[in-house]
Design an enzyme around this catalytic site. Structure first.
Site, mmCIF file in Angstrom:
data_model
loop_
_atom_site.group_PDB
_atom_site.id
_atom_site.type_symbol
_atom_site.label_atom_id
_atom_site.label_comp_id
_atom_site.label_asym_id
_atom_site.label_seq_id
_atom_site.Cartn_x
_atom_site.Cartn_y
_atom_site.Cartn_z
ATOM 1 N N TRP A 35 -17.639 21.897 -33.911
ATOM 2 C CA TRP A 35 -16.837 22.811 -33.089
ATOM 3 C C TRP A 35 -16.397 22.127 -31.808
ATOM 4 O O TRP A 35 -15.262 22.311 -31.346
ATOM 5 C CB TRP A 35 -17.608 24.101 -32.791
ATOM 6 C CG TRP A 35 -17.846 24.923 -34.024
ATOM 7 C CD1 TRP A 35 -19.042 25.231 -34.590
ATOM 8 C CD2 TRP A 35 -16.840 25.544 -34.851
ATOM 9 N NE1 TRP A 35 -18.849 25.995 -35.718
ATOM 10 C CE2 TRP A 35 -17.524 26.205 -35.899
ATOM 11 C CE3 TRP A 35 -15.448 25.604 -34.809
ATOM 12 C CZ2 TRP A 35 -16.843 26.916 -36.897
ATOM 13 C CZ3 TRP A 35 -14.771 26.311 -35.802
ATOM 14 C CH2 TRP A 35 -15.477 26.957 -36.834
ATOM 15 N N ASP A 55 -18.548 27.014 -24.859
ATOM 16 C CA ASP A 55 -18.381 27.753 -26.112
ATOM 17 C C ASP A 55 -19.773 28.242 -26.511
ATOM 18 O O ASP A 55 -20.624 27.460 -26.914
ATOM 19 C CB ASP A 55 -17.803 26.812 -27.186
ATOM 20 C CG ASP A 55 -17.707 27.475 -28.560
ATOM 21 O OD1 ASP A 55 -18.103 28.655 -28.687
ATOM 22 O OD2 ASP A 55 -17.244 26.804 -29.503
ATOM 23 N N LYS A 87 -20.910 36.362 -34.333
ATOM 24 C CA LYS A 87 -22.264 35.873 -34.583
ATOM 25 C C LYS A 87 -23.314 36.730 -33.883
ATOM 26 O O LYS A 87 -24.267 37.155 -34.510
ATOM 27 C CB LYS A 87 -22.387 34.407 -34.186
ATOM 28 C CG LYS A 87 -21.784 33.497 -35.256
ATOM 29 C CD LYS A 87 -20.827 32.496 -34.732
ATOM 30 C CE LYS A 87 -20.084 31.801 -35.878
ATOM 31 N NZ LYS A 87 -19.114 30.833 -35.376
HETATM 32 C C1 LIG Z 1 -18.042 30.098 -35.330
HETATM 33 C C2 LIG Z 1 -17.813 29.201 -34.179
HETATM 34 C C3 LIG Z 1 -16.521 28.915 -33.705
HETATM 35 C C4 LIG Z 1 -15.266 29.434 -34.372
HETATM 36 O O1 LIG Z 1 -15.061 30.736 -34.057
HETATM 37 P P1 LIG Z 1 -13.741 31.509 -34.544
HETATM 38 O O2 LIG Z 1 -13.925 32.832 -33.871
HETATM 39 O O3 LIG Z 1 -13.781 31.566 -36.031
HETATM 40 O O4 LIG Z 1 -12.558 30.770 -34.048
HETATM 41 C C5 LIG Z 1 -16.397 28.107 -32.601
HETATM 42 N N1 LIG Z 1 -17.468 27.608 -31.981
HETATM 43 C C6 LIG Z 1 -18.716 27.849 -32.409
HETATM 44 C C7 LIG Z 1 -19.880 27.260 -31.683
HETATM 45 C C8 LIG Z 1 -18.922 28.652 -33.523
HETATM 46 O O5 LIG Z 1 -20.171 28.896 -33.959
#
Ligand SMILES: *Cc1c(COP(=O)(O)O)cnc(C)c1O
Length: 364
Positions: A106, A176, A200
């Site tokens: 990511w 993030d 999540k």
């Molecule tokens: C799942 C995830 C993403 C992607 O998220 P989307 O909402 O599908 O764009 C980005 N960063 C991390 C750390 C993730 O776990």
């Protein structure tokens, strides 16, 4: 009608398990919100009812995360992936450099988008070790006067997590936090900007949380496309256009649940206990092998391998048949991944540990 007794153990990395009381309340009120006579799916986002839902979601989120008053809370769309672009488009001016600490897939995607906007310095990367660990403070090669420093707090694919924030000096820390948001206490004041796709730990997919320190809003250039500007979304209280109403409603229920659980201290301790049980089983005999360095282990996504790929295939097949769903690991790591977010219940942890013990007895 489905009840909780029909629920299996859901180890999905995302979208992921949600608290049962949240699902039940949403189900109860789906056809008609009490006193409103219409579904939350049917009402105007400009209605008083929705304004109240939005205000309550934000208030409970601020209470749960102890978000300081000089931060704006935004509910956006496009997932964490759109934030990979919005962060540099808003915060990385021409001539400036942004530092990225690369700890997984990511983070790499975030780098790729930032490079389209401006200068990126990879201030640390553990790619040569297949991202099995988080970099040490003394490995960071930070730029003086960086526009910001970007981290991925939890690496969903590789099962690693920053144990605490790196020290980055004066530069705003941008994080993030998609896969560990509100899984433990978070000191928001250490960050310039925090973002997370909701699916999540926070709610359903379709809503993206952004928490931004107010002074950073001044960096959003007037020439930016309207929908890509944090300043515009902040000025309009996340209502520049139709917001993801249902996602915000459900996130509100998840925030209410988090407060009822005792807040982030209690949630954090619970997550520690759950993860410790699985790691203890991984470390017990040598049959299972954790893929992440011990000091970098994630409490949310637990990655482990078995003695052979053959056995891993059997493990996936038999665990699925036993009602333990979603344990197959990401292809970049192989093996297994148990995602055990906030709402993942103790019974599921115990079921996994028992299954692992039985499996080892049969195949070890
Ligand atoms: C799942 C995830 C993403 C992607 O998220 P989307 O909402 O599908 O764009 C980005 N960063 C991390 C750390 C993730 O776990």
């Amino acid at each position: 009608m489905a009840t909780t007794t029909h629920r299996i153990h859901n180890f999905s990395a995302g979208p992921a398990v949600l608290p049962v009381p949240v699902l039940e309340e949403a189900q109860r009120n789906l056809v008609a919100l009490p006193g409103v006579g219409m579904s939350v799916l049917e009402i105007s986002h400009r209605s008083k009812t929705f304004e109240d839902i939005l205000a309550k979601t934000e208030a409970d989120l601020r209470a749960l995360g102890k978000v300081p008053s000089n931060y704006k809370v935004l509910f956006l769309q496009g997932g964490a992936s759109l934030q990979f672009s919005m962060v540099p488009l808003n915060l990385l001016a021409a001539g400036a450099t942004a530092d990225y600490l690369v700890t997984g897939g990511w983070a790499q995607k975030a780098v790729k988008e930032a490079q389209r906007v401006g200068t990126v310095n990879i201030a640390a990367s553990t790619e040569s070790e297949n991202f099995t660990r988080i970099p040490r403070q003394d490995e960071l090669k930070l730029t003086a006067n960086a526009a910001y420093v970007h981290i991925t707090t939890n690496n969903t694919l590789f099962g690693t997590e920053w144990p605490s924030e790196p020290k980055v000096g004066e530069a705003p820390l941008v994080a993030d936090t998609s896969s560990d948001m509100f899984s433990r206490p978070i000191d928001v004041s250490k960050y310039g900007l925090i973002y997370a796709g909701a699916q999540k730990n926070l709610g359903p997919s379709g809503v993206t949380l952004v928490i931004i320190r107010e002074d950073l809003l001044a960096r959003s250039s007037k020439s930016l496309h309207t929908m890509l500007s944090y300043a515009v979304h902040a000025e309009n209280g996340s209502m520049y256009n139709t917001p993801p109403c249902f996602g915000i409603y459900l996130m509100g229920l998840v925030m209410k649940w988090g407060l009822a659980e005792g807040g982030l201290d209690a949630i954090g301790k619970h997550n520690e206990r759950k993860a410790a049980k699985v790691y203890a089983e991984i470390d017990r005999s040598g049959f299972y092998r954790g893929t992440a360095d011990k000091a970098s282990r994630s409490r949310m996504n637990i990655t482990f391998r078995l003695p052979s790929e053959e056995l891993e295939k059997t493990f996936v097949k038999e665990s699925t048949a036993a009602g333990l769903d979603g344990l197959k690991g990401h292809r970049s790591v192989g093996g297994m991944r148990a995602s055990i977010y906030n709402a993942f219940p103790d019974e599921g942890i115990d079921a996994l540990v028992s299954f692992m013990q039985e499996f080892e007895k049969k195949n070890g």
